[in-house]
Design an enzyme around this catalytic site. Structure first.
Site, mmCIF file in Angstrom:
data_model
loop_
_atom_site.group_PDB
_atom_site.id
_atom_site.type_symbol
_atom_site.label_atom_id
_atom_site.label_comp_id
_atom_site.label_asym_id
_atom_site.label_seq_id
_atom_site.Cartn_x
_atom_site.Cartn_y
_atom_site.Cartn_z
ATOM 1 N N GLU A 65 -79.095 38.576 33.758
ATOM 2 C CA GLU A 65 -78.454 39.895 33.738
ATOM 3 C C GLU A 65 -78.951 40.814 34.848
ATOM 4 O O GLU A 65 -78.163 41.575 35.398
ATOM 5 C CB GLU A 65 -78.466 40.559 32.360
ATOM 6 C CG GLU A 65 -79.793 40.848 31.752
ATOM 7 C CD GLU A 65 -79.700 41.378 30.316
ATOM 8 O OE1 GLU A 65 -78.663 41.903 29.912
ATOM 9 O OE2 GLU A 65 -80.709 41.264 29.597
ATOM 10 N N ASN B 276 -63.568 58.426 23.103
ATOM 11 C CA ASN B 276 -64.201 57.104 23.080
ATOM 12 C C ASN B 276 -63.532 56.308 21.972
ATOM 13 O O ASN B 276 -63.202 56.868 20.925
ATOM 14 C CB ASN B 276 -65.689 57.206 22.722
ATOM 15 C CG ASN B 276 -66.514 57.781 23.851
ATOM 16 O OD1 ASN B 276 -66.000 58.042 24.930
ATOM 17 N ND2 ASN B 276 -67.789 57.976 23.584
ATOM 18 N N GLY B 277 -63.384 55.008 22.171
ATOM 19 C CA GLY B 277 -62.775 54.175 21.136
ATOM 20 C C GLY B 277 -61.422 53.684 21.591
ATOM 21 O O GLY B 277 -61.076 53.786 22.786
ATOM 22 N N LYS C 288 -82.611 37.530 30.549
ATOM 23 C CA LYS C 288 -83.116 38.634 31.376
ATOM 24 C C LYS C 288 -82.887 38.331 32.847
ATOM 25 O O LYS C 288 -82.445 39.172 33.603
ATOM 26 C CB LYS C 288 -84.612 38.787 31.077
ATOM 27 C CG LYS C 288 -85.170 40.136 31.114
ATOM 28 C CD LYS C 288 -85.005 40.992 29.887
ATOM 29 C CE LYS C 288 -83.609 41.119 29.401
ATOM 30 N NZ LYS C 288 -83.472 41.575 28.070
ATOM 31 N N HIS D 75 -81.464 14.587 27.469
ATOM 32 C CA HIS D 75 -80.142 14.211 26.951
ATOM 33 C C HIS D 75 -79.004 14.774 27.797
ATOM 34 O O HIS D 75 -77.917 15.006 27.290
ATOM 35 C CB HIS D 75 -80.000 14.682 25.499
ATOM 36 C CG HIS D 75 -80.993 14.039 24.583
ATOM 37 N ND1 HIS D 75 -81.039 12.679 24.363
ATOM 38 C CD2 HIS D 75 -82.005 14.569 23.851
ATOM 39 C CE1 HIS D 75 -82.031 12.399 23.523
ATOM 40 N NE2 HIS D 75 -82.637 13.540 23.205
ATOM 41 N N TRP E 1 -65.098 53.791 30.493
ATOM 42 C CA TRP E 1 -65.196 52.348 30.734
ATOM 43 C C TRP E 1 -63.793 51.831 30.426
ATOM 44 O O TRP E 1 -63.341 51.899 29.288
ATOM 45 C CB TRP E 1 -66.237 51.732 29.795
ATOM 46 C CG TRP E 1 -66.322 50.239 29.811
ATOM 47 C CD1 TRP E 1 -65.450 49.375 29.216
ATOM 48 C CD2 TRP E 1 -67.322 49.430 30.409
ATOM 49 N NE1 TRP E 1 -65.863 48.091 29.428
ATOM 50 C CE2 TRP E 1 -66.998 48.076 30.150
ATOM 51 C CE3 TRP E 1 -68.484 49.714 31.149
ATOM 52 C CZ2 TRP E 1 -67.777 47.018 30.602
ATOM 53 C CZ3 TRP E 1 -69.254 48.651 31.571
ATOM 54 C CH2 TRP E 1 -68.901 47.325 31.308
ATOM 55 N N ARG F 240 -75.133 53.949 30.042
ATOM 56 C CA ARG F 240 -74.352 53.164 29.085
ATOM 57 C C ARG F 240 -73.334 52.269 29.788
ATOM 58 O O ARG F 240 -72.824 51.336 29.181
ATOM 59 C CB ARG F 240 -73.593 54.100 28.135
ATOM 60 C CG ARG F 240 -74.496 55.044 27.378
ATOM 61 C CD ARG F 240 -73.683 55.979 26.521
ATOM 62 N NE ARG F 240 -73.065 55.272 25.423
ATOM 63 C CZ ARG F 240 -73.610 55.098 24.246
ATOM 64 N NH1 ARG F 240 -74.801 55.592 24.007
ATOM 65 N NH2 ARG F 240 -72.987 54.445 23.297
ATOM 66 N N GLU G 259 -84.321 34.179 25.829
ATOM 67 C CA GLU G 259 -84.376 35.583 26.251
ATOM 68 C C GLU G 259 -84.804 35.689 27.714
ATOM 69 O O GLU G 259 -84.294 36.544 28.458
ATOM 70 C CB GLU G 259 -85.308 36.367 25.313
ATOM 71 C CG GLU G 259 -85.654 37.779 25.738
ATOM 72 C CD GLU G 259 -84.454 38.718 25.863
ATOM 73 O OE1 GLU G 259 -83.326 38.358 25.476
ATOM 74 O OE2 GLU G 259 -84.656 39.833 26.391
ATOM 75 N N CYS H 92 -68.183 54.147 27.240
ATOM 76 C CA CYS H 92 -67.754 55.536 27.450
ATOM 77 C C CYS H 92 -68.728 56.556 26.857
ATOM 78 O O CYS H 92 -69.375 56.303 25.852
ATOM 79 C CB CYS H 92 -66.404 55.784 26.783
ATOM 80 S SG CYS H 92 -65.149 54.641 27.285
ATOM 81 N N LYS I 27 -74.785 49.117 28.419
ATOM 82 C CA LYS I 27 -75.946 49.141 27.527
ATOM 83 C C LYS I 27 -75.514 48.972 26.092
ATOM 84 O O LYS I 27 -76.192 48.347 25.289
ATOM 85 C CB LYS I 27 -76.678 50.473 27.716
ATOM 86 C CG LYS I 27 -77.910 50.662 26.834
ATOM 87 C CD LYS I 27 -79.029 49.778 27.283
ATOM 88 C CE LYS I 27 -80.284 49.926 26.457
ATOM 89 N NZ LYS I 27 -81.135 48.719 26.587
HETATM 90 C C1 G6P Z 1 -75.176 44.604 25.429
HETATM 91 C C2 G6P Z 1 -76.383 44.790 26.317
HETATM 92 C C3 G6P Z 1 -77.484 43.805 25.911
HETATM 93 C C4 G6P Z 1 -77.795 43.965 24.426
HETATM 94 C C5 G6P Z 1 -76.535 43.805 23.569
HETATM 95 C C6 G6P Z 1 -76.784 44.208 22.122
HETATM 96 O O1 G6P Z 1 -74.562 43.403 25.725
HETATM 97 O O2 G6P Z 1 -76.064 44.605 27.673
HETATM 98 O O3 G6P Z 1 -78.655 44.067 26.662
HETATM 99 O O4 G6P Z 1 -78.770 43.034 24.058
HETATM 100 O O5 G6P Z 1 -75.507 44.650 24.053
HETATM 101 O O6 G6P Z 1 -77.059 45.587 22.088
HETATM 102 P P1 G6P Z 1 -77.694 46.311 20.837
HETATM 103 O O7 G6P Z 1 -77.675 47.765 21.188
HETATM 104 O O8 G6P Z 1 -76.845 45.988 19.655
HETATM 105 O O9 G6P Z 1 -79.082 45.769 20.666
#
Ligand code: G6P
Length: 605
Positions: free
Chosen positions: A488, A99-100, A485, A504, A73, A27, A481, A2, A600
């Site tokens: 996602e 928000n919250g 990537k 294994h 959201w 976001r 990672e 949000c 985000k």
């Molecule tokens: C969300 C995002 C990820 C990110 C994670 C941690 O899940 O989609 O891309 O790595 O949060 O976010 P931060 O802001 O704590 O690095």
């Protein structure tokens, strides 16, 4: 998740609010809305869908110099026009964006219903509008908000507007960011500096338990108990261009390409050549305290966690201090043992990830010491830790983390150097690492110059339904990672395995339809990595190799990165994996910057 935007000033607030909403879109959200005060009444418009849909649905002549807006959201109740914020009381005198999450919302809803109030939405937020409107002295809006908030448990960042008081917005914070932006005879509020960059050069962060009244001439902050709370304004450290694509098709591409300069910034002023060490002003630990550290534990979520795994490897290699990383929520929810000689490091791009914030609070509550590696100055995690290293990656807008991941690894390399040099790392090894760090921006640029080759590899990968990413020891976090990537942004299922574990179990899945992306640093494990690749090929699996030295015929497709100091190889090997994921997503026509179902910054548990 949000986003809140509010404006009180000398110009029409509607375009400012819409622009602010567009800036917090990244976001993640599912509906948007706004309210403006004009002529003794509130005009409220809300819409499920994008900010563009809301803008298109507004009456042409809608205007007002004071207003609040929101991207939602869904938490309480599904995404819908009715559940979108702002929420209003029955008489439409009070509008609230929030928000919250309120914990006692059900109780308050029941109380209102018992008093005959018809609630329009399924949300927790709506109760705030009714309760504020029902306050005996609502002419003192700040007082009414403070009294209502004293009855509320849970987390909130809120902005409140009253039809009869169109010269002001009342805001409050408890566990969810609220930032005041100060402009020229205009004042704004947002949960994210992104919405403030165009109009404000100075910002003020509210603390938990504070509220403030904003007018066009400034603000006054106080505690919920109504004691004045003096606040210091700071310069806003972001520029409007950081939130624009700058000629790139997507923010993700722009942010991948910004990495050479982001790394330069991360290193700038932090290297002390004379003693072959790092100078880290934000770490308030003496050499003696650093020597007393027996273990390092990194906490983070998603890519931040994976960067922590890479960082833990760097610390063990350079400082010879046992180090590991753990997903922040897993750590907190298992009632962890907090050891006095362990140094905890919280990693977060946004500084707002609730799981990470709660883990920090858990450590601190038990007397542990936590440093932060955070990209957003003034964010909740940056404020909750006892110092740390600012990532200096600049604004990261695309949901998938790239430049902040890389800068976190650089920050770990600096910390490992610093920690190593108060222990047993020799000056010669310190100098070697420093030279390696300084070479990184050029080496990343060199990799990015070969983007077309990697894009061609992505075309091969795009039709796959599923892919393995394999790596060994230092290469494994890069595989993790890389898989993250790919999944996602392209929605291709990707799974990372230590190369040694393939035999294994997962080998059973290898077939011509299941490509494997193999991460091969030039380390003592090259031969073992080659043999894992051979095993995949022997079972008909396709291999895409990201290496420092060619594996020749073993690769169906290959992308090479420059040779570098061995400790830094995982960072470089991760760059082609970012580019690979990006081009696979473009090839598949995905919503690259805002992948489905993701946000985000995840501010709920
Ligand atoms: C969300 C995002 C990820 C990110 C994670 C941690 O899940 O989609 O891309 O790595 O949060 O976010 P931060 O802001 O704590 O690095």
């Amino acid at each position: 998740m949000c986003g809140i935007v509010g404006y009180v000033g000398r110009q029409d607030g509607v375009p400012v609010l819409l622009e602010g909403l567009a800036r917090v879109e990244y976001r993640g959200y599912d509906s948007a809305g706004l309210a403006v005060a004009k002529g003794g009444a509130l005009r409220v418009h809300k819409k499920e869908g994008r900010v563009g849909d809301l803008a298109a649905s507004l009456p042409k002549r809608l205007s007002g110099t004071t207003g609040i807006a929101h991207t939602r959201w869904a938490t309480h109740g599904p995404p819908s026009d009715v559940n979108a914020h702002p929420h209003v009381d029955t008489g439409c005198d009070v509008a609230v964006v929030h928000n919250g999450m309120l914990e006692n919302a059900e109780e308050l809803r029941a109380e209102l219903q018992a008093a005959g109030v018809a609630l329009a939405s399924d949300t927790d937020t709506e109760v705030l509008a009714h309760l504020i409107a029902a306050d005996d002295d609502v002419d003192d809006l700040e007082g009414a908000v403070a009294r209502v908030l004293q009855r509320v448990t849970g987390s909130y960042g809120i902005a409140v507007l009253h039809a009869a008081q169109p010269d002001r917005i009342v805001i409050a914070r408890n566990g969810s960011p609220v930032i005041i932006g100060i402009g020229e005879r205009e004042t704004m509020v947002s949960s994210d500096v992104a919405a403030l960059v165009r109009h404000c050069r100075q910002v003020v962060h509210l603390d938990d338990g504070e509220l403030a009244t904003l007018t066009k001439d400034g603000f006054q902050a106080s505690t919920l108990g109504r004691r004045p709370s003096p606040k210091q304004a700071t310069e806003l450290d972001r520029a409007p261009e950081e939130y624009e694509k700058g000629g790139f098709q997507h923010f993700l591409a722009k942010e991948i390409h910004e990495q050479p300069e982001a790394v330069e910034r991360a290193l700038s002023g932090r290297i002390e050549d004379r003693f072959a060490t790092a100078h880290l002003g934000g770490i308030e630990l003496t050499p003696r305290e650093l020597r007393a550290v027996r273990r390092i534990k990194v906490l983070g979520c998603g890519s931040a966690y994976y960067s922590g795994l890479m960082g833990a490897g760097l610390i063990e290699a350079l400082a010879r201090v046992p180090a590991d990383a753990e997903p922040a929520a897993e750590f907190r929810q298992r009632n962890p043992l907090i050891e006095p000689d362990t140094l905890y490091i919280a990693v977060s791009q946004s500084g707002e990830t609730l799981d990470t914030l709660l883990a920090v609070e858990e450590v601190r509550r038990k007397g542990g010491r936590v440093l932060g590696m955070v990209n957003v100055v003034g964010s909740s995690i940056a404020r909750a830790v006892e110092g740390g290293i600012h990532l200096r990656a600049g604004a990261e807008v695309s949901v998938a983390s790239t430049k902040s991941f890389t800068n976190t690894v650089v920050a770990f390399a600096l910390l490992a150097l610093h920690l190593g040099r108060v222990r047993d790392l020799s000056p010669a090894d310190g100098e070697r690492l420093i030279a390696g760090l300084r070479a990184l921006p050029g080496q990343i640029a060199e990799i990015l110059e070969r983007e077309d080759e990697i894009a061609a590899v992505a075309e091969r990968l795009a039709p796959a339904h599923s892919a393995f990413f394999i790596g060994r020891v230092s290469g494994f976090p890069a595989a993790l990672e890389g898989a993250q990537k790919l999944k996602e942004v392209s929605y291709i299922h990707a799974e990372a395995y230590p190369a040694s574990e393939l035999k294994h179990g997962p080998l059973a899945l290898i077939s011509p339809e299941m490509p494997s992306v193999c991460v091969v640093p030039d380390d003592h494990l090259v031969a073992k990595n080659r043999s894992a690749i051979e095993q995949i090929r022997a079972r008909g699996g396709e291999t895409i190799v990201v290496a420092q030295t060619s594996v020749g015929d073993l690769a169906d497709a290959e992308s090479l990165v420059p040779r570098c100091e061995p400790e830094l190889a995982p960072l470089l090997l991760n760059i082609p994996l970012q580019v690979l994921a990006y081009h696979a997503a473009v090839e598949l026509g995905r919503d690259v910057d805002q992948p489905r179902n993701l946000a985000k910054s995840v501010t709920v548990e």
